[in-house]
Design a protein around this motif. Structure first.
Motif, PDB file in Angstrom:
ATOM      1  N   GLU A  13       0.907  -1.190  -0.075  1.00 25.97           N
ATOM      2  CA  GLU A  13       0.038   0.114   0.029  1.00 25.97           C
ATOM      3  C   GLU A  13       0.769   0.990   0.152  1.00 25.97           C
ATOM      4  O   GLU A  13       0.396   2.519   0.030  1.00 25.97           O
ATOM      5  CB  GLU A  13      -1.074  -0.005   1.227  1.00 25.97           C
ATOM      6  CG  GLU A  13      -1.944  -1.101   1.052  1.00 25.97           C
ATOM      7  CD  GLU A  13      -3.032  -0.860   1.925  1.00 25.97           C
ATOM      8  OE1 GLU A  13      -3.201   0.028   2.932  1.00 25.97           O
ATOM      9  OE2 GLU A  13      -3.917  -1.920   2.294  1.00 25.97           O
ATOM     10  N   SER A  33      -3.641   3.801   7.375  1.00 25.57           N
ATOM     11  CA  SER A  33      -4.947   3.875   7.697  1.00 25.57           C
ATOM     12  C   SER A  33      -5.072   2.924   8.853  1.00 25.57           C
ATOM     13  O   SER A  33      -4.211   2.212   9.024  1.00 25.57           O
ATOM     14  CB  SER A  33      -5.773   3.649   6.625  1.00 25.57           C
ATOM     15  OG  SER A  33      -5.692   1.942   6.392  1.00 25.57           O
ATOM     16  N   LYS A  34      -5.849   3.358   9.695  1.00 29.39           N
ATOM     17  CA  LYS A  34      -6.262   2.252  10.906  1.00 29.39           C
ATOM     18  C   LYS A  34      -6.153   1.019  10.492  1.00 29.39           C
ATOM     19  O   LYS A  34      -5.870  -0.058  11.158  1.00 29.39           O
ATOM     20  CB  LYS A  34      -7.315   2.857  11.617  1.00 29.39           C
ATOM     21  CG  LYS A  34      -7.302   4.385  12.552  1.00 29.39           C
ATOM     22  CD  LYS A  34      -8.385   4.641  13.273  1.00 29.39           C
ATOM     23  CE  LYS A  34      -8.159   6.257  13.767  1.00 29.39           C
ATOM     24  NZ  LYS A  34      -9.075   6.577  14.754  1.00 29.39           N
ATOM     25  N   LYS A  35      -7.054   0.793   9.334  1.00 28.67           N
ATOM     26  CA  LYS A  35      -7.402  -0.651   8.880  1.00 28.67           C
ATOM     27  C   LYS A  35      -6.097  -1.336   8.463  1.00 28.67           C
ATOM     28  O   LYS A  35      -5.690  -2.365   8.837  1.00 28.67           O
ATOM     29  CB  LYS A  35      -8.061  -0.391   7.448  1.00 28.67           C
ATOM     30  CG  LYS A  35      -8.522  -1.951   6.940  1.00 28.67           C
ATOM     31  CD  LYS A  35      -9.404  -1.670   5.734  1.00 28.67           C
ATOM     32  CE  LYS A  35      -9.554  -3.269   4.930  1.00 28.67           C
ATOM     33  NZ  LYS A  35     -10.120  -3.224   3.633  1.00 28.67           N
ATOM     34  N   ARG A  36      -5.032  -0.669   8.044  1.00 31.17           N
ATOM     35  CA  ARG A  36      -3.764  -1.018   7.572  1.00 31.17           C
ATOM     36  C   ARG A  36      -3.043  -1.477   8.708  1.00 31.17           C
ATOM     37  O   ARG A  36      -2.214  -2.528   8.859  1.00 31.17           O
ATOM     38  CB  ARG A  36      -3.007   0.042   6.636  1.00 31.17           C
ATOM     39  CG  ARG A  36      -1.619  -0.533   6.182  1.00 31.17           C
ATOM     40  CD  ARG A  36      -1.867  -1.757   5.328  1.00 31.17           C
ATOM     41  NE  ARG A  36      -0.458  -2.122   4.704  1.00 31.17           N
ATOM     42  CZ  ARG A  36      -0.424  -3.362   4.259  1.00 31.17           C
ATOM     43  NH1 ARG A  36      -1.201  -4.226   4.365  1.00 31.17           N
ATOM     44  NH2 ARG A  36       0.906  -3.846   3.794  1.00 31.17           N
ATOM     45  N   THR A  38      -4.036  -2.119  11.832  1.00 34.61           N
ATOM     46  CA  THR A  38      -4.641  -3.410  12.271  1.00 34.61           C
ATOM     47  C   THR A  38      -4.298  -4.648  11.490  1.00 34.61           C
ATOM     48  O   THR A  38      -4.086  -5.545  12.156  1.00 34.61           O
ATOM     49  CB  THR A  38      -6.132  -3.409  12.388  1.00 34.61           C
ATOM     50  OG1 THR A  38      -6.466  -1.994  13.054  1.00 34.61           O
ATOM     51  CG2 THR A  38      -6.805  -4.591  12.882  1.00 34.61           C
ATOM     52  N   GLU A  39      -4.215  -4.645  10.104  1.00 38.05           N
ATOM     53  CA  GLU A  39      -3.947  -5.870   9.390  1.00 38.05           C
ATOM     54  C   GLU A  39      -2.405  -6.145   9.652  1.00 38.05           C
ATOM     55  O   GLU A  39      -2.060  -7.405   9.887  1.00 38.05           O
ATOM     56  CB  GLU A  39      -3.903  -5.430   7.800  1.00 38.05           C
ATOM     57  CG  GLU A  39      -5.460  -5.207   7.423  1.00 38.05           C
ATOM     58  CD  GLU A  39      -5.479  -4.687   5.917  1.00 38.05           C
ATOM     59  OE1 GLU A  39      -4.125  -4.208   5.468  1.00 38.05           O
ATOM     60  OE2 GLU A  39      -6.353  -4.688   5.262  1.00 38.05           O
ATOM     61  N   LYS A  42      -2.052  -7.599  13.386  1.00 37.12           N
ATOM     62  CA  LYS A  42      -2.763  -8.997  13.791  1.00 37.12           C
ATOM     63  C   LYS A  42      -1.924 -10.150  12.751  1.00 37.12           C
ATOM     64  O   LYS A  42      -1.330  -9.914  11.835  1.00 37.12           O
ATOM     65  CB  LYS A  42      -4.152  -8.914  13.541  1.00 37.12           C
ATOM     66  CG  LYS A  42      -4.714  -7.647  14.179  1.00 37.12           C
ATOM     67  CD  LYS A  42      -5.148  -8.009  15.478  1.00 37.12           C
ATOM     68  CE  LYS A  42      -5.829  -6.823  16.200  1.00 37.12           C
ATOM     69  NZ  LYS A  42      -5.887  -6.960  17.656  1.00 37.12           N
ATOM     70  N   HIS A  44      -1.378 -12.336  10.156  1.00 41.75           N
ATOM     71  CA  HIS A  44      -1.889 -12.575   8.731  1.00 41.75           C
ATOM     72  C   HIS A  44      -2.270 -13.930   8.502  1.00 41.75           C
ATOM     73  O   HIS A  44      -1.638 -14.912   8.731  1.00 41.75           O
ATOM     74  CB  HIS A  44      -0.567 -12.141   7.590  1.00 41.75           C
ATOM     75  CG  HIS A  44      -1.028 -11.929   6.292  1.00 41.75           C
ATOM     76  ND1 HIS A  44      -1.161 -13.156   5.484  1.00 41.75           N
ATOM     77  CD2 HIS A  44      -1.093 -10.895   5.612  1.00 41.75           C
ATOM     78  CE1 HIS A  44      -1.548 -12.596   4.559  1.00 41.75           C
ATOM     79  NE2 HIS A  44      -1.542 -11.333   4.404  1.00 41.75           N
TER      80      HIS A  44
END
Length: 79
Positions: A13, A33-36, A38-39, A42, A44
């Motif tokens: 990204e 991003s916050k989503k990235r 988190t990914e 955590k 994979h």
């Protein structure tokens, strides 16, 4: 908030930048991003690895780094 890389990965990204264990994530000038976050923090599902962890600096560490920087500046001024 800075994160420490705990397993090597390529950030698809962000221009495929390669991060190595021990690196700081993200590189300067990039805001994931916050989503990235988190990914990456955590496990994979395919690789079964966690790639980053949050860096928790204590006041003692921050003060130690500031003292070190001040000592370096003083030494440079003496030269």
């Amino acid at each position: 908030m800075p994160y420490k890389v705990i397993n090597d990965f390529r950030d698809k990204e962000n221009n495929n930048i390669i991060y190595r264990k021990g690196d700081t994530y993200p590189v300067e000038g990039y805001k994931p991003s916050k989503k990235r976050i988190t990914e990456l923090s955590k496990e994979h599902p395919e690789h079964r690895l966690v790639f980053i962890e949050e860096v928790k600096e204590t006041v003692k560490q921050i003060n130690s780094e500031q003292d070190s920087n001040e000592d370096e500046q003083l030494n440079e001024n003496k030269e």
